[in-house]
Scaffold this motif. Structure first.
Motif, PDB file in Angstrom:
ATOM      1  N   SER A   1       0.811  -1.214   0.000  1.00 46.78           N
ATOM      2  CA  SER A   1       0.000   0.000   0.000  1.00 46.78           C
ATOM      3  C   SER A   1       0.845   1.265   0.000  1.00 46.78           C
ATOM      4  O   SER A   1       0.610   2.186  -0.795  1.00 46.78           O
ATOM      5  N   VAL A   2       1.827   1.339   0.901  1.00 44.86           N
ATOM      6  CA  VAL A   2       2.578   2.586   1.036  1.00 44.86           C
ATOM      7  C   VAL A   2       3.455   2.870  -0.185  1.00 44.86           C
ATOM      8  O   VAL A   2       3.840   4.018  -0.414  1.00 44.86           O
ATOM      9  N   GLN A   3       3.758   1.822  -0.975  1.00 42.05           N
ATOM     10  CA  GLN A   3       4.532   2.056  -2.197  1.00 42.05           C
ATOM     11  C   GLN A   3       3.813   3.019  -3.142  1.00 42.05           C
ATOM     12  O   GLN A   3       4.448   3.699  -3.958  1.00 42.05           O
ATOM     13  N   GLY A   4       2.468   3.050  -3.037  1.00 43.77           N
ATOM     14  CA  GLY A   4       1.695   3.930  -3.905  1.00 43.77           C
ATOM     15  C   GLY A   4       1.625   5.362  -3.416  1.00 43.77           C
ATOM     16  O   GLY A   4       1.034   6.210  -4.081  1.00 43.77           O
ATOM     17  N   SER A   5       2.208   5.648  -2.243  1.00 44.03           N
ATOM     18  CA  SER A   5       2.163   6.993  -1.676  1.00 44.03           C
ATOM     19  C   SER A   5       3.374   7.801  -2.147  1.00 44.03           C
ATOM     20  O   SER A   5       4.519   7.451  -1.869  1.00 44.03           O
ATOM     21  N   ALA A   6       3.108   8.928  -2.806  1.00 41.94           N
ATOM     22  CA  ALA A   6       4.209   9.809  -3.234  1.00 41.94           C
ATOM     23  C   ALA A   6       4.935  10.379  -2.024  1.00 41.94           C
ATOM     24  O   ALA A   6       6.149  10.628  -2.077  1.00 41.94           O
TER      25      ALA A   6
ATOM     26  N   PRO B   1      13.338   5.314  -3.293  1.00 37.86           N
ATOM     27  CA  PRO B   1      14.048   4.021  -3.416  1.00 37.86           C
ATOM     28  C   PRO B   1      13.805   3.385  -4.784  1.00 37.86           C
ATOM     29  O   PRO B   1      12.697   3.457  -5.325  1.00 37.86           O
ATOM     30  N   ASN B   2      14.864   2.778  -5.344  1.00 43.13           N
ATOM     31  CA  ASN B   2      14.723   2.120  -6.649  1.00 43.13           C
ATOM     32  C   ASN B   2      14.106   0.733  -6.488  1.00 43.13           C
ATOM     33  O   ASN B   2      13.854   0.270  -5.373  1.00 43.13           O
ATOM     34  N   GLN B   3      13.875   0.049  -7.616  1.00 45.06           N
ATOM     35  CA  GLN B   3      13.200  -1.249  -7.573  1.00 45.06           C
ATOM     36  C   GLN B   3      14.006  -2.295  -6.809  1.00 45.06           C
ATOM     37  O   GLN B   3      13.457  -3.147  -6.120  1.00 45.06           O
ATOM     38  N   SER B   4      15.321  -2.215  -6.908  1.00 43.10           N
ATOM     39  CA  SER B   4      16.161  -3.170  -6.176  1.00 43.10           C
ATOM     40  C   SER B   4      16.005  -2.995  -4.672  1.00 43.10           C
ATOM     41  O   SER B   4      15.917  -3.975  -3.925  1.00 43.10           O
ATOM     42  N   LEU B   5      15.950  -1.715  -4.230  1.00 34.52           N
ATOM     43  CA  LEU B   5      15.779  -1.450  -2.798  1.00 34.52           C
ATOM     44  C   LEU B   5      14.376  -1.832  -2.335  1.00 34.52           C
ATOM     45  O   LEU B   5      14.192  -2.325  -1.214  1.00 34.52           O
ATOM     46  N   ILE B   6      13.377  -1.630  -3.197  1.00 36.82           N
ATOM     47  CA  ILE B   6      12.005  -2.064  -2.875  1.00 36.82           C
ATOM     48  C   ILE B   6      11.984  -3.571  -2.622  1.00 36.82           C
ATOM     49  O   ILE B   6      11.391  -4.063  -1.664  1.00 36.82           O
ATOM     50  N   GLY B   7      12.656  -4.318  -3.500  1.00 38.56           N
ATOM     51  CA  GLY B   7      12.751  -5.761  -3.303  1.00 38.56           C
ATOM     52  C   GLY B   7      13.478  -6.098  -2.017  1.00 38.56           C
ATOM     53  O   GLY B   7      13.115  -7.038  -1.309  1.00 38.56           O
ATOM     54  N   GLY B   8      14.516  -5.312  -1.695  1.00 38.70           N
ATOM     55  CA  GLY B   8      15.269  -5.547  -0.462  1.00 38.70           C
ATOM     56  C   GLY B   8      14.447  -5.311   0.784  1.00 38.70           C
ATOM     57  O   GLY B   8      14.613  -6.006   1.797  1.00 38.70           O
ATOM     58  N   ILE B   9      13.530  -4.330   0.742  1.00 40.28           N
ATOM     59  CA  ILE B   9      12.657  -4.066   1.897  1.00 40.28           C
ATOM     60  C   ILE B   9      11.736  -5.262   2.132  1.00 40.28           C
ATOM     61  O   ILE B   9      11.511  -5.684   3.270  1.00 40.28           O
ATOM     62  N   ASN B  10      11.195  -5.817   1.056  1.00 37.43           N
ATOM     63  CA  ASN B  10      10.379  -7.026   1.190  1.00 37.43           C
ATOM     64  C   ASN B  10      11.210  -8.185   1.721  1.00 37.43           C
ATOM     65  O   ASN B  10      10.755  -8.969   2.546  1.00 37.43           O
TER      66      ASN B  10
ATOM     67  N   ALA C   1      10.263 -18.986  -0.147  1.00 38.02           N
ATOM     68  CA  ALA C   1       9.865 -18.856  -1.552  1.00 38.02           C
ATOM     69  C   ALA C   1       9.633 -17.394  -1.914  1.00 38.02           C
ATOM     70  O   ALA C   1      10.036 -16.931  -2.997  1.00 38.02           O
ATOM     71  N   ASN C   2       8.978 -16.661  -0.998  1.00 35.85           N
ATOM     72  CA  ASN C   2       8.741 -15.238  -1.249  1.00 35.85           C
ATOM     73  C   ASN C   2      10.034 -14.453  -1.343  1.00 35.85           C
ATOM     74  O   ASN C   2      10.182 -13.554  -2.169  1.00 35.85           O
ATOM     75  N   THR C   3      10.985 -14.769  -0.450  1.00 31.27           N
ATOM     76  CA  THR C   3      12.264 -14.061  -0.450  1.00 31.27           C
ATOM     77  C   THR C   3      12.977 -14.223  -1.772  1.00 31.27           C
ATOM     78  O   THR C   3      13.491 -13.253  -2.352  1.00 31.27           O
ATOM     79  N   ILE C   4      12.997 -15.443  -2.258  1.00 32.39           N
ATOM     80  CA  ILE C   4      13.699 -15.719  -3.515  1.00 32.39           C
ATOM     81  C   ILE C   4      12.982 -15.069  -4.695  1.00 32.39           C
ATOM     82  O   ILE C   4      13.591 -14.368  -5.513  1.00 32.39           O
ATOM     83  N   PHE C   5      11.658 -15.275  -4.771  1.00 31.81           N
ATOM     84  CA  PHE C   5      10.938 -14.832  -5.967  1.00 31.81           C
ATOM     85  C   PHE C   5      10.634 -13.338  -5.953  1.00 31.81           C
ATOM     86  O   PHE C   5      10.771 -12.655  -6.974  1.00 31.81           O
ATOM     87  N   ASN C   6      10.215 -12.801  -4.790  1.00 36.34           N
ATOM     88  CA  ASN C   6       9.834 -11.387  -4.749  1.00 36.34           C
ATOM     89  C   ASN C   6      11.020 -10.450  -4.903  1.00 36.34           C
ATOM     90  O   ASN C   6      10.848  -9.275  -5.201  1.00 36.34           O
ATOM     91  N   GLN C   7      12.230 -10.972  -4.675  1.00 41.79           N
ATOM     92  CA  GLN C   7      13.406 -10.127  -4.873  1.00 41.79           C
ATOM     93  C   GLN C   7      13.571  -9.751  -6.350  1.00 41.79           C
ATOM     94  O   GLN C   7      13.971  -8.643  -6.678  1.00 41.79           O
ATOM     95  N   PHE C   8      13.244 -10.707  -7.228  1.00 41.40           N
ATOM     96  CA  PHE C   8      13.439 -10.387  -8.651  1.00 41.40           C
ATOM     97  C   PHE C   8      12.135 -10.227  -9.421  1.00 41.40           C
ATOM     98  O   PHE C   8      12.148  -9.904 -10.613  1.00 41.40           O
ATOM     99  N   PHE C   9      10.962 -10.405  -8.754  1.00 35.40           N
ATOM    100  CA  PHE C   9       9.695 -10.283  -9.480  1.00 35.40           C
ATOM    101  C   PHE C   9       9.494  -8.892 -10.082  1.00 35.40           C
ATOM    102  O   PHE C   9       9.023  -8.779 -11.226  1.00 35.40           O
TER     103      PHE C   9
END
Length: 516
Positions: free
Chosen positions: A36-41, A50-59, A417-425
């Motif tokens: 949800s908060v990703q959609g907040s400017a 944060p870039n997409q790589s950092l977004i994946g890192g937060i997850n 599984a989420n850690t592996i896949f959501n990092q590069f999804f």
């Protein structure tokens, strides 16, 4: 006593299970809050874009914390301190981590990430203790129905989060940075309620006997949730017998996970099922539905509303499991769900990739409506099957000597599984768009085939007798024989509880049975 407030034992069973299942609200809310908060400017600006790589890192920070909590802390806490303590400890960590995320300093993404990691640890502990608590106290004939609450409350967590986010998005200009902080702060609500209600719940009889050798406390706990004294004494005898057999013939430690062939088999099956739950596509939809919908819609408010409606229907779809899981069985639901999700993913990919894209990067309104309908249809198949049923099956298949650790480790393969896949999804989606959904279609078909060929049905089977399904001995029967032999002096008395006055009537009854 809280049971006095209810007119029937069955109502009290539903009450205590509801409180325990509320732990899943923590998971459902948190799985949706970062989405949800990703959609907040304002959130993006506060943390310096944060870039997409950092977004994946937060997850990933959350899932790493959850894996650590579930694999290394959840089982020992639930086993040595108790299921209720596990749920309470998880809630306390969630509360502390919520403050860290909501009030992270300006541009200090490290504090936010640390909060995500700690909240993962808390949920790893709570999500180990919760389903075990429900499985050990629910009567066998309604265990599947009650465990459906577990996945339903995941949807409740998402429902609360996405509707709060929708309201905050609608008033973002007035709220400023509180448009994302409010979404995070609301995560305090449910863990606080759980902590207030935990003292009204009984402990589990299996834990009282396994860890404290206290038959009277176990009997008292069962008397609060079973209709008759006969049921209480019969279940006490089953528990004591199974524990005696597991202690003498297998192992009282977690080593049975790899030493005992029957336990090892179901542990491997549970690992595959729980990892598969997240690879169905639901894990990525939960974490990244906002960026998925951005490829179809341009309005942030519209995307927030779709997420909120998705969570709302998710509750209704999960409730379907209440009337079908004990009627048609676990494996039937998993097979039908896998095939249904496969078909949905194929159509979703085809509709998006084979239709024109507008100059603004969005799709036409009719294509957008079709995709939302298909994604909702996917949820209709997922929620009662791979959503609810995987948790039900996992919580009921393990013997007591390894149940807490096995459930904790198996359930956390979801986060592996989420850690592996959501990092590069996110990168997968950026590069290949909706063609990524063909991958999910193939996975779902393989999962349905796996269940058909390898997973046995467990509906209506008492916990103490479930080992037989996996090629093991009946722990209840074998343990009863050991208790009778001990009473007759044919073997050493290694269990002090057998000799207590409280257990004499039960032992005597089985001596009479053996004579007959």
């Amino acid at each position: 006593m809280a049971v006095g407030l209810f007119r029937s034992k069955r109502a009290y069973n539903w009450y205590i299970s509801t409180v325990a299942a509320a732990c899943m609200v923590l998971y459902g809310y948190d799985a949706s809050v970062f989405n949800s908060v990703q959609g907040s400017a304002n959130w993006v600006a506060w943390f310096n874009h944060p870039n997409q790589s950092l977004i994946g890192g937060i997850n990933t920070a959350y899932t790493v914390g959850a894996i650590f909590g579930g694999f290394f802390l959840g089982g020992p806490v639930a086993d040595f301190l108790g299921r209720k303590v596990g749920m309470g400890m998880g809630c306390v960590l969630v509360i502390a981590a919520t403050f860290m995320q909501a009030f992270a300093p300006y541009h200090n993404i490290a504090c936010f990430i640390a909060g995500r990691c700690i909240i993962g640890v808390g949920q790893g502990i709570a999500l180990t203790a919760g389903p075990i608590y429900i499985g050990e106290l629910a009567p066998p004939h309604i265990r599947g129905k009650i465990m459906t609450l577990w996945q339903t409350f995941y949807s409740v967590g998402s429902f609360i989060c996405f509707w709060v986010n929708y309201g905050c998005t609608e008033h973002a200009a007035r709220l400023g940075n509180w448009d994302w902080r409010m979404v995070i702060v609301f995560q305090l609500l449910v863990p606080c309620i759980i902590l207030v209600l935990l003292p009204t719940l009984p402990g589990t009889p299996r834990w009282y006997i396994q860890r404290q050798n206290n038959v009277e406390k176990a009997r008292s706990a069962l008397q609060r949730v079973r209709e008759t004294e006969e049921e209480v004494e019969e279940e006490l005898n089953q528990i004591r017998g199974a524990l005696e057999y597991e202690k003498e013939a297998i192992s009282s430690s977690y080593s049975a996970l790899w030493k005992d062939r029957s336990v090892r088999k179901r542990f491997l099956l549970a690992l595959v099922l729980n990892a598969g739950q997240q690879l169905t596509g639901q894990g990525s939809l939960n974490s990244y539905s906002t960026i998925i919908y951005k490829k179809v819609f341009t309005s942030a408010s519209q995307i927030s509303l779709i997420n909120a409606l998705n969570a709302t229907f998710g509750i209704l779809f999960t409730l379907n499991a209440i009337w079908i899981v004990d009627r048609f069985g676990r494996t039937f639901l998993l097979e039908v769900g896998g095939i249904g999700m496969c078909i949905c993913m194929i159509i979703i990919a085809a509709v998006e990739t084979e239709t024109p894209t507008l100059p603004n990067g969005a799709k036409t309104e009719s294509v957008g409506i079709a995709l939302v309908f298909l994604l909702f249809l996917f949820i209709l198949f997922y929620k009662p099957s791979w959503g609810a049923t995987v948790w039900i099956w996992t919580s009921e298949v393990f013997s007591m000597n390894v149940r807490a650790q096995a459930v904790g480790m198996a359930s956390q393969t979801q986060n592996v599984a989420n850690t592996i896949f959501n990092q590069f999804f996110p990168i997968f989606l950026d590069n290949d768009g909706f063609y990524a959904f063909y991958f999910f279609a193939g996975i779902n078909l393989l999962l349905a085939a796996f269940v058909f060929f390898f997973v046995p049905e467990t509906k209506h089977v008492p916990l103490e007798e479930i080992d037989v399904l996996f090629g093991g001995s009946n722990h209840h029967t074998q343990g009863e024989n050991m208790l009778v032999e001990t009473k007759l002096g044919l073997r050493p008395d290694n269990d002090e509880t057998v000799a207590t006055e409280a257990t004499k009537p039960v032992a005597s009854a089985h001596i009479e049975d053996s004579k007959v």
